[in-house]
Design a protein around this motif. Structure first.
Motif, PDB file in Angstrom:
ATOM      1  N   LEU A  59       1.240  24.756  -1.268  1.00 31.37           N
ATOM      2  CA  LEU A  59       1.057  23.331  -1.532  1.00 31.37           C
ATOM      3  C   LEU A  59       1.162  22.520  -0.249  1.00 31.37           C
ATOM      4  CD1 LEU A  59       0.835  21.067  -3.783  1.00 31.37           C
ATOM      5  CD2 LEU A  59       3.321  20.882  -3.560  1.00 31.37           C
ATOM      6  N   ASP A  60       0.158  21.687   0.019  1.00 30.72           N
ATOM      7  CA  ASP A  60       0.164  20.721   1.120  1.00 30.72           C
ATOM      8  C   ASP A  60      -0.438  19.439   0.576  1.00 30.72           C
ATOM      9  OD1 ASP A  60       1.025  21.881   3.793  1.00 30.72           O
ATOM     10  OD2 ASP A  60      -0.384  23.420   3.116  1.00 30.72           O
ATOM     11  N   VAL A  61       0.375  18.432   0.364  1.00 31.46           N
ATOM     12  CA  VAL A  61      -0.122  17.214  -0.271  1.00 31.46           C
ATOM     13  C   VAL A  61       0.470  15.969   0.379  1.00 31.46           C
ATOM     14  CG1 VAL A  61       1.668  17.283  -2.062  1.00 31.46           C
ATOM     15  CG2 VAL A  61      -0.442  16.057  -2.515  1.00 31.46           C
ATOM     16  N   TYR A  62      -0.366  14.930   0.467  1.00 32.31           N
ATOM     17  CA  TYR A  62       0.037  13.662   1.065  1.00 32.31           C
ATOM     18  C   TYR A  62      -0.260  12.537   0.073  1.00 32.31           C
ATOM     19  CZ  TYR A  62      -0.183  16.471   5.326  1.00 32.31           C
ATOM     20  OH  TYR A  62      -0.006  17.452   6.258  1.00 32.31           O
ATOM     21  N   VAL A  84      -3.709   7.085  -3.294  1.00 32.47           N
ATOM     22  CA  VAL A  84      -4.523   8.301  -3.342  1.00 32.47           C
ATOM     23  C   VAL A  84      -3.655   9.506  -2.986  1.00 32.47           C
ATOM     24  CG1 VAL A  84      -6.581   9.483  -2.500  1.00 32.47           C
ATOM     25  CG2 VAL A  84      -6.557   6.980  -2.660  1.00 32.47           C
ATOM     26  N   VAL A  85      -3.649  10.497  -3.861  1.00 33.81           N
ATOM     27  CA  VAL A  85      -2.939  11.744  -3.590  1.00 33.81           C
ATOM     28  C   VAL A  85      -3.954  12.711  -2.991  1.00 33.81           C
ATOM     29  CG1 VAL A  85      -1.573  13.625  -4.545  1.00 33.81           C
ATOM     30  CG2 VAL A  85      -1.379  11.320  -5.524  1.00 33.81           C
ATOM     31  N   GLY A  86      -3.748  13.064  -1.718  1.00 30.14           N
ATOM     32  CA  GLY A  86      -4.682  13.929  -1.004  1.00 30.14           C
ATOM     33  C   GLY A  86      -4.136  15.336  -0.835  1.00 30.14           C
ATOM     34  N   VAL A 179      -4.086   1.476  -8.868  1.00 28.37           N
ATOM     35  CA  VAL A 179      -4.957   2.538  -9.384  1.00 28.37           C
ATOM     36  C   VAL A 179      -4.648   3.836  -8.628  1.00 28.37           C
ATOM     37  CG1 VAL A 179      -7.332   3.294  -9.760  1.00 28.37           C
ATOM     38  CG2 VAL A 179      -6.751   0.865  -9.938  1.00 28.37           C
ATOM     39  N   ILE A 180      -4.321   4.868  -9.386  1.00 24.74           N
ATOM     40  CA  ILE A 180      -4.027   6.183  -8.799  1.00 24.74           C
ATOM     41  C   ILE A 180      -5.298   7.025  -8.829  1.00 24.74           C
ATOM     42  CG2 ILE A 180      -2.478   8.174  -8.858  1.00 24.74           C
ATOM     43  CD1 ILE A 180      -0.915   5.625  -8.745  1.00 24.74           C
ATOM     44  N   SER A 181      -5.543   7.784  -7.767  1.00 26.39           N
ATOM     45  CA  SER A 181      -6.658   8.729  -7.748  1.00 26.39           C
ATOM     46  C   SER A 181      -6.282   9.916  -6.867  1.00 26.39           C
ATOM     47  CB  SER A 181      -7.950   8.060  -7.245  1.00 26.39           C
ATOM     48  OG  SER A 181      -7.762   7.510  -5.957  1.00 26.39           O
ATOM     49  N   THR A 182      -7.101  10.965  -6.906  1.00 24.26           N
ATOM     50  CA  THR A 182      -6.825  12.167  -6.126  1.00 24.26           C
ATOM     51  C   THR A 182      -8.067  12.585  -5.354  1.00 24.26           C
ATOM     52  OG1 THR A 182      -7.463  13.673  -7.929  1.00 24.26           O
ATOM     53  CG2 THR A 182      -5.150  12.987  -7.842  1.00 24.26           C
ATOM     54  N   THR A 183      -7.848  13.318  -4.273  1.00 22.79           N
ATOM     55  CA  THR A 183      -8.962  13.830  -3.484  1.00 22.79           C
ATOM     56  C   THR A 183      -8.549  15.081  -2.739  1.00 22.79           C
ATOM     57  OG1 THR A 183     -10.746  13.157  -1.974  1.00 22.79           O
ATOM     58  CG2 THR A 183      -8.502  12.538  -1.345  1.00 22.79           C
ATOM     59  N   GLY A 184      -9.527  15.807  -2.225  1.00 23.13           N
ATOM     60  CA  GLY A 184      -9.240  17.015  -1.467  1.00 23.13           C
ATOM     61  C   GLY A 184     -10.508  17.805  -1.202  1.00 23.13           C
ATOM     62  N   HIS A 185     -10.391  18.764  -0.314  1.00 24.22           N
ATOM     63  CA  HIS A 185     -11.521  19.614   0.082  1.00 24.22           C
ATOM     64  C   HIS A 185     -11.180  21.064  -0.210  1.00 24.22           C
ATOM     65  CE1 HIS A 185     -13.107  22.251   3.450  1.00 24.22           C
ATOM     66  NE2 HIS A 185     -14.230  21.852   2.875  1.00 24.22           N
ATOM     67  N   SER A 186     -12.155  21.829  -0.672  1.00 24.36           N
ATOM     68  CA  SER A 186     -11.973  23.265  -0.915  1.00 24.36           C
ATOM     69  C   SER A 186     -10.893  23.491  -1.976  1.00 24.36           C
ATOM     70  CB  SER A 186     -11.640  23.961   0.407  1.00 24.36           C
ATOM     71  OG  SER A 186     -11.702  25.367   0.276  1.00 24.36           O
TER      72      SER A 186
END
Length: 471
Positions: A59-62, A84-86, A179-186
């Motif tokens: 887990l690696d989250v910001y 935004v939770v990345g 407003v909460i949202s999430t994002t990330g790659h792979s």
């Protein structure tokens, strides 16, 4: 839990920038410790509000909190406009946790994200420390625990950990306009989609694998029915085996899948991987070589979070990387000049509109079938009551003190509704449901006809159609 999903006023490029930042660990740590905002190309700024890592699960989250200007300076508001939770993607420094456990175990094999695993750690180990090893109950480990210097810690997968972190953010800002949202790659994009669906928050992911099978059966059904298509976006290079499918092409992601170019060539190359003069071993070799080259060796570089794989228009919305006629919506197998799922700007071609009309007509036919079953139900119910009375009546001779009226009384006693006889359903509710379906079908048929007509003359009515569809 609130099941309403709010759509943030952030662009695809904003999410792209935040996802890129998750790979810059030193930069993120410095911004967090110094409380300095990160300013992107669109002049939006975000503070790093929280960092959560677990080297055992990968887990690696910001948590990024949008800043606002006050007297010409960026400040961190108590009620930010966006949080935004990345999620960081596969980290080669954590190759075992990310690739073997999360990518391999959860994504490929579909292992339960909530499965608990025990680890042995030093009692005084600081937060985010790596465990000594997994707990296996051996004599050696028993001696370690007996020394009093070690403890057993139970953890779930990074998917479940990220899901819980997002749930905490949703709880933290409950009752506010944030407003909460999430994002990330792979792999990080997969984390973002998983937590986004579970917590009813918007997500934008890049080159992420499909993780539909990680959800429970009810949620999987909702995903396949398209219930999350407006709130979750997977932006995929169709050449990328991680995002589009390493073996066969993914049927779908959690929401809308947007290919950054025409996938036809990518699909031909996918077929070519299954052709080898060396049979099955040769095919497996082709797949492994191609996947490793793309995901790790970057040869060719189809997977990275860079401008050769993702480009954006002047408004920050995703556009075709090869300058072709538009991006490709995999969900409806059609091109469109796609700029978002929140009604900002969209150009719909005739093929796109006709496909929407076809799908709408299929939904109408399904509703008609359901309406017929509801209309038939009172008759079926009456027949059921009649059959029960007949069966019981034929067996009255087996009992001394029973007569036909006792059967009637028993049915009336157990029936939850009694109106003109026994009923095991609410006739008023049945009527209202039937009437509602009638008017819904009528309205949907009007909309379907409207879409078909507009598709025939789309050039003049493109803007009107976009507003009607509210895509």
């Amino acid at each position: 839990m609130n099941t309403k999903t709010d759509i943030p006023n952030l662009t695809d490029k904003d999410y792209f920038s935040l996802s890129q930042n998750t790979y810059s660990e030193k930069k993120m740590r410095k911004a967090y410790e110094n409380k300095t905002p990160l300013v992107n190309d669109s002049k939006k700024a975000f503070y790093v509000d929280k960092i959560k890592k677990d080297p055992d699960t990968g887990l690696d989250v910001y948590v990024f909190v949008q800043a606002k200007k006050k007297e010409g300076k960026w400040v961190k508001p108590k009620e930010p406009e966006n949080v935004v939770v990345g999620f960081q993607g596969t980290n080669q420094e954590q190759i075992k946790a990310d690739v073997i456990s999360a990518d391999g175990g959860n994504v490929v094999m579909g292992q339960d994200p909530k499965k608990k695993v025990k680890y042995i750690m030093k009692k005084e180990a600081p937060e985010n420390s790596k465990a000594i090893t997994k707990y296996n109950g051996s004599m050696e480990q028993a001696m370690l625990l007996k020394s009093g210097e070690y403890k057993i810690v139970t953890k779930t997968s990074q998917f479940d950990q990220g899901d819980k972190l997002v749930a905490n953010e949703v709880k933290k800002y409950a009752g506010t306009n944030t407003v909460i949202s999430t994002t990330g790659h792979s792999l990080g994009g997969a984390d973002a989609e998983y937590a986004g669906v579970n917590n009813h928050v918007y997500s934008v992911a890049f080159n992420n694998p499909s993780i539909v099978k990680l959800h429970d059966e009810e949620t999987q059904k909702k995903i396949r029915n398209g219930e999350f298509d407006l709130y979750h976006k997977a932006i995929i290079n169709p050449d990328d085996m991680v995002g589009a499918g390493w073996l066969l092409e993914y049927d779908r992601h959690n929401g809308t899948t947007i290919y950054t170019k025409d996938p036809s060539q990518s699909r031909r190359e996918r077929i070519d991987r299954f052709v080898s003069p060396f049979g099955v071993p040769g095919v497996l070799g082709n797949l492994i070589t191609s996947f490793y080259g793309q995901a790790f060796a970057k040869d060719p570089d189809t997977h990275s979070l860079n401008e050769s794989n993702f480009t954006f228009d002047k408004n920050g919305h995703i556009k075709s990387v090869d300058g072709s006629k538009g991006v490709y919506n995999q969900n409806i197998e059609s091109f469109s000049s796609y700029s978002g799922m929140n009604g900002q700007t969209i150009k719909v071609d005739a093929k796109y509109a006709k496909e929407l009309a076809r799908r709408l007509q299929a939904a109408i036919e399904d509703l008609k079938t359901k309406k017929q079953a509801i209309e038939q139900f009172p008759h079926d119910h009456s027949k059921m009551i009649y059959d029960v009375k007949s069966i019981c009546g034929k067996r009255l001779g087996e009992f001394k003190d029973l007569d036909p009226s006792d059967v009637e009384k028993a049915i009336l006693f157990h029936a939850p509704f009694v109106k003109d006889g026994a009923a095991f359903y609410d006739s008023e509710e049945q009527y209202q449901t039937e009437a509602s379906l009638h008017y819904l079908i009528r309205d949907l048929e009007d909309i379907s006809e409207f879409i078909v007509k507009m598709a025939e003359d789309l050039k003049d009515k493109d803007n009107e159609l976009a507003r009607w569809l509210r895509l």
